[in-house]
Design a protein around this motif. Structure first.
Motif, PDB file in Angstrom:
ATOM      1  N   GLN A 138      -3.628   3.455   2.556  1.00  0.00           N
ATOM      2  CA  GLN A 138      -4.917   3.456   1.868  1.00  0.00           C
ATOM      3  C   GLN A 138      -4.817   4.279   0.591  1.00  0.00           C
ATOM      4  O   GLN A 138      -4.151   5.310   0.559  1.00  0.00           O
ATOM      5  CB  GLN A 138      -5.990   4.057   2.780  1.00  0.00           C
ATOM      6  N   GLY A 139      -5.445   3.843  -0.444  1.00  0.00           N
ATOM      7  CA  GLY A 139      -5.411   4.556  -1.715  1.00  0.00           C
ATOM      8  C   GLY A 139      -4.260   4.105  -2.595  1.00  0.00           C
ATOM      9  O   GLY A 139      -4.024   4.670  -3.646  1.00  0.00           O
ATOM     10  N   ALA A 179       7.369   1.887  -0.439  1.00  0.00           N
ATOM     11  CA  ALA A 179       7.480   1.849  -1.899  1.00  0.00           C
ATOM     12  C   ALA A 179       6.430   0.850  -2.380  1.00  0.00           C
ATOM     13  O   ALA A 179       6.377  -0.283  -1.927  1.00  0.00           O
ATOM     14  CB  ALA A 179       8.872   1.413  -2.322  1.00  0.00           C
ATOM     15  N   GLY A 180       5.570   1.287  -3.264  1.00  0.00           N
ATOM     16  CA  GLY A 180       4.475   0.440  -3.710  1.00  0.00           C
ATOM     17  C   GLY A 180       3.285   0.497  -2.768  1.00  0.00           C
ATOM     18  O   GLY A 180       2.315  -0.229  -2.950  1.00  0.00           O
ATOM     19  N   GLY A 181       3.376   1.319  -1.731  1.00  0.00           N
ATOM     20  CA  GLY A 181       2.269   1.485  -0.801  1.00  0.00           C
ATOM     21  C   GLY A 181       2.192   0.438   0.292  1.00  0.00           C
ATOM     22  O   GLY A 181       1.271   0.451   1.097  1.00  0.00           O
ATOM     23  N   VAL A 182       3.171  -0.504   0.328  1.00  0.00           N
ATOM     24  CA  VAL A 182       3.125  -1.603   1.295  1.00  0.00           C
ATOM     25  C   VAL A 182       4.467  -1.708   2.015  1.00  0.00           C
ATOM     26  O   VAL A 182       5.513  -1.576   1.396  1.00  0.00           O
ATOM     27  CB  VAL A 182       2.822  -2.942   0.581  1.00  0.00           C
ATOM     28  N   ALA A 183       4.420  -1.979   3.309  1.00  0.00           N
ATOM     29  CA  ALA A 183       5.633  -2.254   4.091  1.00  0.00           C
ATOM     30  C   ALA A 183       5.360  -3.505   4.919  1.00  0.00           C
ATOM     31  O   ALA A 183       4.291  -3.664   5.497  1.00  0.00           O
ATOM     32  CB  ALA A 183       5.972  -1.079   4.990  1.00  0.00           C
ATOM     33  N   GLY A 232      -2.287  14.100   4.554  1.00  0.00           N
ATOM     34  CA  GLY A 232      -2.672  13.107   5.549  1.00  0.00           C
ATOM     35  C   GLY A 232      -2.864  11.747   4.899  1.00  0.00           C
ATOM     36  O   GLY A 232      -3.307  11.644   3.751  1.00  0.00           O
ATOM     37  N   LEU A 233      -2.529  10.710   5.650  1.00  0.00           N
ATOM     38  CA  LEU A 233      -2.619   9.351   5.124  1.00  0.00           C
ATOM     39  C   LEU A 233      -3.326   8.447   6.122  1.00  0.00           C
ATOM     40  O   LEU A 233      -3.131   8.562   7.321  1.00  0.00           O
ATOM     41  CB  LEU A 233      -1.211   8.782   4.880  1.00  0.00           C
ATOM     42  N   TRP A 234      -4.109   7.526   5.586  1.00  0.00           N
ATOM     43  CA  TRP A 234      -4.647   6.453   6.403  1.00  0.00           C
ATOM     44  C   TRP A 234      -3.751   5.247   6.200  1.00  0.00           C
ATOM     45  O   TRP A 234      -3.509   4.805   5.093  1.00  0.00           O
ATOM     46  CB  TRP A 234      -6.075   6.097   5.993  1.00  0.00           C
ATOM     47  N   ILE A 235      -3.250   4.721   7.305  1.00  0.00           N
ATOM     48  CA  ILE A 235      -2.392   3.533   7.295  1.00  0.00           C
ATOM     49  C   ILE A 235      -3.223   2.386   7.873  1.00  0.00           C
ATOM     50  O   ILE A 235      -3.866   2.547   8.912  1.00  0.00           O
ATOM     51  CB  ILE A 235      -1.136   3.749   8.165  1.00  0.00           C
TER      52      ILE A 235
END
Length: 168
Positions: free
Chosen positions: A84-85, A105-109, A129-132
């Protein structure tokens, strides 16, 4: 006379028991030995494969013909996970069965999974902290759902074990 007969039968039973016990013990030893040999992935490079008897049994060049072909293949599905973000965090990893499959990388897997695969996210070393969020699923993958979210912070977190309902 009957006493002697029963003693003779008793002695015969004891002899048969000893013979059967020896056969069972030798059989177990052979079974364990064969299992150890068959489980060894480097059999052709081990000491036992160089014994003359084994070479004569297998021949100089032993191969078992063509490689096996798949009759049924396990269905594969795709899973796409985003941070997220829209943060670019290549140090965050998406892991399947202990093997790194993609980074964020790029925020997407995006990964391909099979039934029984264990999906893990590794954010160790990332202090914030991260929201996935699971963006896309190519099929029905339990326990995952589209738009499902996970909170991770500097951890090695199991997201779940994939269960795909087979169409067979």
């Amino acid at each position: 006379m009957p006493n002697r007969f029963f003693r003779l039968v008793s002695d015969l039973i004891k002899v048969i028991e000893r013979i059967l016990l020896k056969i069972v013990v030798v059989g177990l030893v052979l079974l364990v030995t064969v299992q150890i040999i068959l489980v060894n992935p480097d059999f052709d490079r081990t000491l036992i494969s160089n014994l003359p008897l084994v070479n004569s049994l297998l021949g100089e060049e032993y191969h078992f013909g063509e490689p096996a072909q798949e009759v049924f293949s396990a269905p594969e599905e795709e899973l796409r996970v985003t941070i997220q973000g829209q943060l670019d965090l290549p140090e965050a990893k998406l892991i399947v069965n202990g093997e790194v499959k993609d980074s964020f990388a790029g925020g997407v897997a995006q990964i391909r999974v099979r039934n029984g695969d264990r999906v893990i996210i590794d954010t160790r070393g990332i202090e914030r902290g991260l929201w996935i969020r699971i963006d896309e699923l190519s099929g029905v993958l339990y326990p995952f759902e589209r738009e499902q979210q996970f909170w991770v912070q500097d951890e090695y977190k199991t997201l779940g074990r994939v269960r795909i309902d087979s169409q067979f």
